[in-house]
Design an enzyme around this catalytic site. Structure first.
Site, short mmCIF file in Angstrom:
data_model
loop_
_atom_site.label_atom_id
_atom_site.label_comp_id
_atom_site.label_asym_id
_atom_site.label_seq_id
_atom_site.Cartn_x
_atom_site.Cartn_y
_atom_site.Cartn_z
N ARG A 102 0.85 -1.20 0.00
CA ARG A 102 0.00 0.00 0.00
C ARG A 102 0.88 1.24 0.00
O ARG A 102 1.85 1.32 0.76
CB ARG A 102 -0.85 0.05 1.27
CG ARG A 102 -1.97 -0.90 1.31
CD ARG A 102 -3.05 -0.57 2.30
NE ARG A 102 -2.76 0.23 3.46
CZ ARG A 102 -3.69 0.70 4.28
NH1 ARG A 102 -4.97 0.44 4.05
NH2 ARG A 102 -3.39 1.41 5.34
N THR A 106 -1.66 7.28 -0.12
CA THR A 106 -2.98 7.07 -0.75
C THR A 106 -3.67 5.79 -0.29
O THR A 106 -4.87 5.62 -0.53
CB THR A 106 -2.83 6.99 -2.27
OG1 THR A 106 -2.04 5.82 -2.58
CG2 THR A 106 -2.14 8.23 -2.83
N ASP A 197 0.21 -1.63 12.25
CA ASP A 197 0.77 -2.16 11.00
C ASP A 197 1.25 -3.58 11.23
O ASP A 197 2.26 -3.81 11.91
CB ASP A 197 1.93 -1.26 10.53
CG ASP A 197 2.40 -1.66 9.15
OD1 ASP A 197 2.73 -2.85 8.94
OD2 ASP A 197 2.42 -0.79 8.26
N ASP A 200 4.92 -4.54 10.12
CA ASP A 200 5.94 -3.94 10.98
C ASP A 200 6.02 -4.65 12.32
O ASP A 200 7.10 -4.88 12.87
CB ASP A 200 5.65 -2.46 11.20
CG ASP A 200 6.01 -1.61 9.99
OD1 ASP A 200 6.70 -2.13 9.09
OD2 ASP A 200 5.60 -0.44 9.95
#
Ligand code: PRP
Ligand code: URA
Length: 206
Positions: A102, A106, A197, A200
């Site tokens: 991603r 955006t 996330d 991560d």
């Protein structure tokens, strides 16, 4: 049955610890694998069986064995954390890969890698822990459905209503399995309450 939320107490227990911001990558990876096992059990309820003739110590019987041609496809990178659970349950499974990222600004997903076996007529388990806008999964599903699979089961850890609605509209035969349907997306298209996330936290890249 396009969406199934797995409410098993153990699944909810694992999810709470995944959501907890103090959970470190080593434990996060273990919890991801354990939760994926529970989700995969639900996602494979409809697998075909055939029978094998065997002899128990007491008599001969025809007994069921799996007769489905399975493929697991993780969406890189975070989906990789779910693969070991599937290969443990189904050692004969074929593994394909789709790399998707991603854009930070955006939230639009773009593809950077693709290595798939022929999925025609096969059951595909598409694994990606976060279903947010649905953009990453939609790109992968276009690819997979283009090959005429028997069925595709999307397994994720947390789903947002926005992503579920998008996939239900675009892929009516898709089944989605998740441990939680969360409230929605924030202005950065992150799932809330979510768990942050996933990639991560899985790989310690903060
Ligand atoms: C995350 C996640 C999904 C995607 C979900 O991947 O693992 O693939 O976002 O968002 P969407 O439904 O809005 O497309 P990310 O792009 O952060 O890459 P990573 O797995 O490499 O961290
Ligand atoms: N990707 C993630 O890892 N987390 C989100 O909340 C949304 C997309």
């Amino acid at each position: 049955m396009p969406l199934m939320v797995v409410h098993h107490p153990l699944a909810q227990h694992y999810l709470t610890h995944l959501r907890d911001e103090t959970t470190k990558p080593a434990l996060f990876r273990t919890l991801t694998r354990k939760l994926t096992i529970l989700l995969a059990i639900e996602a494979t309820r409809e697998l075909r069986l055939t029978t094998h003739a065997i002899r128990t110590p007491l008599m001969s019987i025809n007994s069921p064995v799996l007769d489905d041609d399975l493929v697991v496809v993780p969406i890189l990178r975070a989906g990789l954390g779910m693969v070991d659970a599937i290969t443990e349950l189904f050692p004969e499974v074929s593994v394909g890969y789709i790399g998707m990222e991603r854009d930070e600004a955006t939230a639009v997903a773009s593809s950077y890698y693709r290595k798939l076996p022929d999925v025609t007529g096969r059951t595909v388990l598409l694994v990606d822990p976060m279903l947010a806008t649905g953009g990453s999964a939609a790109r992968a599903l276009e690819d997979l459905y283009g090959q005429d699979p028997l069925r595709v089961q999307l397994i994720c850890v947390v789903a947002a209503p926005e992503g579920v609605a998008r996939l239900e509209a675009d892929f009516p035969s898709l089944n989605i399995f998740t441990a939680a349907l969360d409230e929605g997306l924030n202005d950065r298209k992150y799932i809330v309450p979510g768990l942050g996330d996933f990639g991560d936290r899985l790989y310690g890249t903060f």
